[in-house]
Design an enzyme around this catalytic site. Structure first.
Site, mmCIF file in Angstrom:
data_model
loop_
_atom_site.group_PDB
_atom_site.id
_atom_site.type_symbol
_atom_site.label_atom_id
_atom_site.label_comp_id
_atom_site.label_asym_id
_atom_site.label_seq_id
_atom_site.Cartn_x
_atom_site.Cartn_y
_atom_site.Cartn_z
ATOM 1 N N CYS A 78 5.267 6.308 -3.569
ATOM 2 C CA CYS A 78 4.889 6.812 -4.877
ATOM 3 C C CYS A 78 6.128 6.787 -5.755
ATOM 4 O O CYS A 78 7.229 7.037 -5.270
ATOM 5 C CB CYS A 78 4.347 8.243 -4.881
ATOM 6 N N ARG A 118 6.769 0.892 -4.982
ATOM 7 C CA ARG A 118 6.660 2.106 -4.164
ATOM 8 C C ARG A 118 5.220 2.478 -3.835
ATOM 9 O O ARG A 118 4.973 3.405 -3.072
ATOM 10 C CB ARG A 118 7.313 3.284 -4.900
ATOM 11 N N TRP A 120 0.982 5.701 -3.672
ATOM 12 C CA TRP A 120 0.656 5.182 -2.343
ATOM 13 C C TRP A 120 -0.077 6.306 -1.641
ATOM 14 O O TRP A 120 0.498 7.360 -1.371
ATOM 15 C CB TRP A 120 1.932 4.794 -1.591
ATOM 16 N N ASN A 149 5.932 12.822 -5.527
ATOM 17 C CA ASN A 149 6.207 11.839 -4.469
ATOM 18 C C ASN A 149 6.584 12.641 -3.239
ATOM 19 O O ASN A 149 7.519 13.434 -3.299
ATOM 20 C CB ASN A 149 7.365 10.930 -4.921
ATOM 21 N N GLY A 150 5.860 12.428 -2.131
ATOM 22 C CA GLY A 150 6.183 13.155 -0.904
ATOM 23 C C GLY A 150 4.953 13.826 -0.341
ATOM 24 O O GLY A 150 3.815 13.454 -0.685
ATOM 25 N N GLU A 169 10.293 -10.226 14.175
ATOM 26 C CA GLU A 169 10.409 -10.212 12.716
ATOM 27 C C GLU A 169 9.411 -11.215 12.108
ATOM 28 O O GLU A 169 8.749 -10.927 11.116
ATOM 29 C CB GLU A 169 11.858 -10.534 12.318
ATOM 30 N N LYS A 192 6.409 -10.144 9.565
ATOM 31 C CA LYS A 192 6.290 -10.722 8.222
ATOM 32 C C LYS A 192 4.904 -11.332 8.053
ATOM 33 O O LYS A 192 4.257 -11.159 7.021
ATOM 34 C CB LYS A 192 7.339 -11.836 8.003
ATOM 35 N N GLU A 247 2.164 -8.638 7.708
ATOM 36 C CA GLU A 247 2.141 -7.800 6.511
ATOM 37 C C GLU A 247 1.778 -8.547 5.244
ATOM 38 O O GLU A 247 1.172 -7.973 4.359
ATOM 39 C CB GLU A 247 3.439 -7.004 6.342
ATOM 40 N N HIS A 267 3.482 -12.305 32.271
ATOM 41 C CA HIS A 267 3.128 -10.995 32.836
ATOM 42 C C HIS A 267 1.916 -10.372 32.146
ATOM 43 O O HIS A 267 1.722 -9.165 32.204
ATOM 44 C CB HIS A 267 4.330 -10.050 32.757
ATOM 45 N N LYS A 284 6.996 -0.223 -0.565
ATOM 46 C CA LYS A 284 8.344 -0.663 -0.204
ATOM 47 C C LYS A 284 9.190 0.452 0.387
ATOM 48 O O LYS A 284 9.926 0.258 1.333
ATOM 49 C CB LYS A 284 9.012 -1.215 -1.465
HETATM 50 C C1 F6R Z 1 8.955 -5.195 6.559
HETATM 51 C C2 F6R Z 1 9.571 -4.077 5.884
HETATM 52 C C3 F6R Z 1 9.509 -2.739 6.528
HETATM 53 C C4 F6R Z 1 10.845 -1.995 6.327
HETATM 54 C C5 F6R Z 1 10.740 -0.560 6.857
HETATM 55 C C6 F6R Z 1 12.049 0.188 6.736
HETATM 56 O O1 F6R Z 1 9.110 -6.378 5.851
HETATM 57 O O2 F6R Z 1 10.099 -4.218 4.820
HETATM 58 O O3 F6R Z 1 9.205 -2.821 7.879
HETATM 59 O O4 F6R Z 1 11.836 -2.701 6.991
HETATM 60 O O5 F6R Z 1 9.748 0.136 6.159
HETATM 61 O O6 F6R Z 1 12.468 0.260 5.399
HETATM 62 P P1 F6R Z 1 13.980 0.538 5.019
HETATM 63 O O7 F6R Z 1 14.779 -0.630 5.493
HETATM 64 O O8 F6R Z 1 13.990 0.695 3.547
HETATM 65 O O9 F6R Z 1 14.379 1.782 5.745
#
Ligand code: F6R
Length: 605
Positions: A2, A27, A74, A98-99, A478, A482, A485, A501, A600
C-alpha cells in the site's frame, strides 16, 4: 505494501496526489482513492483496480480541494472492493493506512458495542471509527489522533485528514515507512521519497514511533514518547528518484537492460577509484566470526543461497541460510561470534526487518545489503551496504538481484582474504573476474531475440521445470520464481541431482525443462540428469556455454551463453532466467510490471 500520500498544497491537490500515487503504484494496485477538504468539507473518491480507474472516475466526478490524502492498496483484510478501498471515513475524519492493525478485532467489537456502524471489512476502518468517536467526545483533531494512535497495535504508516481542517494532516509511522516532503508554502507526505520526487528534493524520514502534525508552514514531529523532536531534512537526488521507462515497453525491460551499467557502478563504488582492491567498511570483521547467517525473502533469498556457496568455498565460513518469515519463529541459536547479513531490495520487507530485529541483540554484527539506503533495514543494521541499483519499479526483481549478488561476492572475497583462505594472487584474480561481470551481462542480454523465439512455445505450457547444480540451483529457483510471478505458468525448480528422488515422475512428453549448466566441475553430472529427462520425452532447453553445448551432444533447444569464470556464472546466468520469464509473459499477454496479487514492497508479515 500500500502506498500513501498527503498534500497540503496551494493548488488543486487531486491531480498532484494522483501523480504521486502513480509512482507508488508498485506497492499495490487492488484499488485507489483520494480524500480532500474543500471549503471545510471532507469528501472522497475511490475506485477498484489500477489507478487509471480512479483517474477516470475523477474526470466524471472531480474532487476539488487544496488539501488531501491518497492511497493505493494491496488488499490484506477484505477483498478489492470500493467499500474496502481507502481513504476510510467515519464522521469528520478520513484515514489512509499502510500496514496491519493487529488488535482490530477487539477494537471493532468494542466500537460496534458502542454503536459504530462499519462499512468495510478492513482493519483500517477501526482507526477512523475510533478517531471519530474521540472527536464526538469533544476532543480536538490532534488529541483524537493521539488517543487513537495509543490504542493501535501492529505495524502502520497513517495519515489523518479532518473535516473543517484545511491546513492540517496528521501522520504517524510505526513499522511502515513514511517521509515528509518540504515545499515552498506546501507540505507533502509519502510512503517513500520517490512518490514526492516531482514535488520536492527536501525530505525528512520519520523514525520508528514518530508522529507529526503537518501544516503549510512546516512539520511538528513528536517521538514515540510524545516529545517534540527535530528530524533532519535531507536533500535527495531527484534525478535518480525519478522513474520512467526510458523508451522501454516495461519497467522490467528497462531494469534488465540497465544491469551492465548498474553492476559497473556498484563495482566502482566498492572497489575504489584506483581499482586496487575492495573498499568495504572497516567495521566489517570476518576474522572474529565463527558463523554467517544469511536471511532474506524471495529473490533476495536466492541471492543469499548463491552467496552461501561463495562464503563456504572462498572463506571457509559455515553459513546458515534462512527465509526471513521462518527465521525468528524457529528459535535459531545465535551468538556474539555470528555475523548476520540481511538482503533486501526495498529494505522495508516486514519479514526481513522482523528477522533483523530478532537477531540484533544476539549476534555480533548485523549487515545489510539493500537497494534503498534510507530504508529501515539499512538504518537498523550496523553496516549497510547499498547496491546502488537505482529505483526498481517492475514488481519482479531483476537488477537488484544481480547487484546484490555482486556485493555479496565482494563480501565473500573480502572474507576469504581476511581469513587467510585466499592468497593475494587468488584474491586479485577473483576481483578481476568480478570486474568482468558488466561486459558478460551485456553479452547475455544480447541473446534476447534467441530467448524470445525459444520461449514462444511456453505460451501454451501449464508447467515448467528448472534444474541446476551448485550455484545454478538457486538460479533455477530464481528462474522458476520469475516465470511464476509474471507469466502465471506453474514452475518448479530442483537441484538436478534431486530429480530422480521423486520429481522425475512429473516428466512427460513435451514438458518444458530448462537446465542451467555452464561447463564447470558439475557439468557432466547435470548433463546425466538432462539425459534422464530426455529419455522420458521431456522438452529440454539447455542454457550453457560453447564448450558445454558441444559436449552435451544433440539437444533440441539450446541457448549459448558467453564462457565465464565460475565465480560470476550465477550473475551472468541470471539474465536468461529473467528474459525467459519476461518473454513467456509477453507471449501470454500478462501484465509484466504489475502482475496479479503482488506488490513490490511487502510491508506486512
Ligand atoms: C521476486 C521479488 C520478491 C522479492 C521479495 C523480497 O521477483 O521481487 O520475491 O525479492 O519480496 O523483497 P525485498 O528484496 O524488497 O526485501
Amino acid at each position: 505494501m500500500c502506498g500513501i500520500v498527503g498534500i497540503l498544497g496551494n493548488h488543486e491537490v487531486s491531480p498532484m496526489i494522483l501523480d504521486a500515487l502513480r509512482r507508488l503504484e508498485y506497492r499495490g494496485y487492488d484499488s485507489a482513492g483520494i480524500a480532500t477538504v474543500n471549503d471545510g468539507v471532507l469528501d472522497r473518491r475511490r475506485a477498484v483496480g489500477k489507478l487509471i480507474n480512479l483517474s477516470d472516475l475523477l474526470v466524471h466526478e472531480p474532487l476539488p480541494g487544496r488539501s488531501g490524502i491518497g492511497h493505493t492498496r494491496w488488499a490484506t483484510h477484505g477483498g478489492p472492493t470500493v467499500a474496502n478501498a481507502h481513504p476510510h471515513r467515519a464522521g469528520r475524519v478520513a484515514v489512509v493506512h499502510n500496514g496491519i492493525i493487529e488488535n482490530f478485532r477487539a477494537l471493532r467489537e468494542e466500537l460496534t458495542a458502542d454503536g459504530a456502524q462499519f462499512d468495510s471489512e478492513t482493519d483500517t476502518e477501526t482507526i477512523v471509527q475510533l478517531t471519530s468517536q474521540y472527536l464526538d467526545q469533544g476532543m480536538a483533531p490532534v488529541q483524537a489522533a493521539r488517543a487513537t494512535l495509543a490504542r493501535l497495535d501492529g505495524a502502520f504508516a497513517l495519515a489523518f485528514l479532518f473535516e473543517g481542517e484545511q491546513d492540517m494532516i496528521i501522520c504517524a509511522r510505526r513499522g511502515s515507512p513514511l517521509c515528509i516532503g518540504h515545499g515552498d508554502g506546501e507540505m507533502y507526505l509519502g510512503s517513500d521519497a520517490i512518490a514526492l520526487a516531482e514535488l520536492t528534493d527536501r525530505i525528512t524520514y520519520l523514525e520508528e514511533g514518530d508522529w507529526a502534525i503537518l501544516t503549510r508552514a512546516g512539520a511538528q514531529v513528536f517521538d514515540a514518547e510524545g516529545q517534540q523532536t527535530s528530524r533532519a531534512v535531507t536533500r535527495i537526488n531527484v534525478e535518480s528518484a525519478r522513474v520512467d521507462k526510458s523508451g522501454h515497453k516495461h519497467f522490467m525491460a528497462k531494469e534488465m537492460a540497465e544491469q551492465p551499467a548498474v553492476l559497473k557502478a556498484a563495482m566502482g563504488y566498492y572497489s575504489g577509484l584506483d581499482h586496487s582492491g575492495i573498499d568495504l567498511p572497516e567495521a566489517l570483521d570476518f576474522k572474529g566470526i565463527d558463523r554467517l547467517i544469511l536471511v532474506a525473502c524471495g529473490t533476495g533469498f536466492y541471492a543469499c543461497q548463491v552467496a552461501k556457496y561463495w562464503f563456504e568455498k572462498l572463506a571457509g565460513l559455515p553459513v546458515e541460510l534462512d527465509i526471513a518469515s521462518e527465521f525468528r519463529y524457529r528459535e535459531p541459536v545465535l551468538g556474539p561470534q555470528n555475523m548476520a547479513i540481511f538482503v533486501s531490495q526495498s529494505g522495508e520487507t516486514a519479514d526481513t526487518l522482523a528477522a533483523l530485529r530478532h537477531a540484533k541483540p544476539h549476534v555480533g554484527q548485523v549487515v545489510s545489503v539493500v537497494n534503498v539506503p534510507t530504508s529501515s533495514i539499512a538504518r537498523e543494521s550496523t553496516v549497510a551496504l547499498p547496491i546502488h541499483a537505482g529505483p526498481e519499479i517492475g514488481v519482479a526483481s531483476t537488477k537488484a538481484f544481480t547487484a546484490s549478488l555482486q556485493v555479496l561476492a565482494l563480501l565473500a572475497l573480502r572474507a576469504g582474504h581476511d581469513r587467510g583462505h585466499l592468497s593475494d594472487e587468488e584474491f586479485n584474480r577473483l576481483i578481476n573476474d568480478l570486474r568482468s561481470v558488466p561486459g558478460y551481462v551485456a553479452q547475455a542480454l544480447d541473446r534476447e531475440e534467441e530467448i524470445r523465439r525459444m520461449t514462444e512455445s511456453l505460451a501454451q505450457a501449464r508447467d515448467v521445470l528448472f534444474l541446476g547444480r551448485g550455484t545454478m540451483y538457486p538460479l533455477a529457483m530464481e528462474g522458476a520464481l520469475k516465470l511464476k510471478e509474471i507469466s502465471y505458468i506453474h514452475a518448479e525448480a530442483y537441484a538436478a541431482g534431486e530429480l530422480k528422488h521423486g520429481p522425475i515422475a512429473l516428466i512427460e512428453q513435451d514438458l518444458p525443462v530448462f537446465i542451467f549448466a555452464p561447463f564447470d566441475a558439475l557439468f557432466e553430472k547435470t548433463i546425466s540428469n538432462m539425459q534422464e529427462v530426455m529419455a522420458r520425452q521431456g522438452k529440454v532447453f539447455l542454457v550453457s556455454d560453447a564448450k558445454g553445448l558441444a559436449e552435451a551432444g544433440d539437444v533440441p533447444h539450446r541457448l549459448q551463453m558467453p564462457t565465464v569464470p565460475d565465480l560470476i556464472a550465477p550473475i551472468v546466468y541470471a539474465v536468461p532466467a529473467q528474459l525467459i520469464a519476461y518473454h513467456a509473459a509477453l507471449h501470454r499477454g500478462t501484465d509484466v510490471d504489475q502482475p496479479r496479487n503482488l506488490a513490490k514492497s511487502v510491508t506486512v508479515e
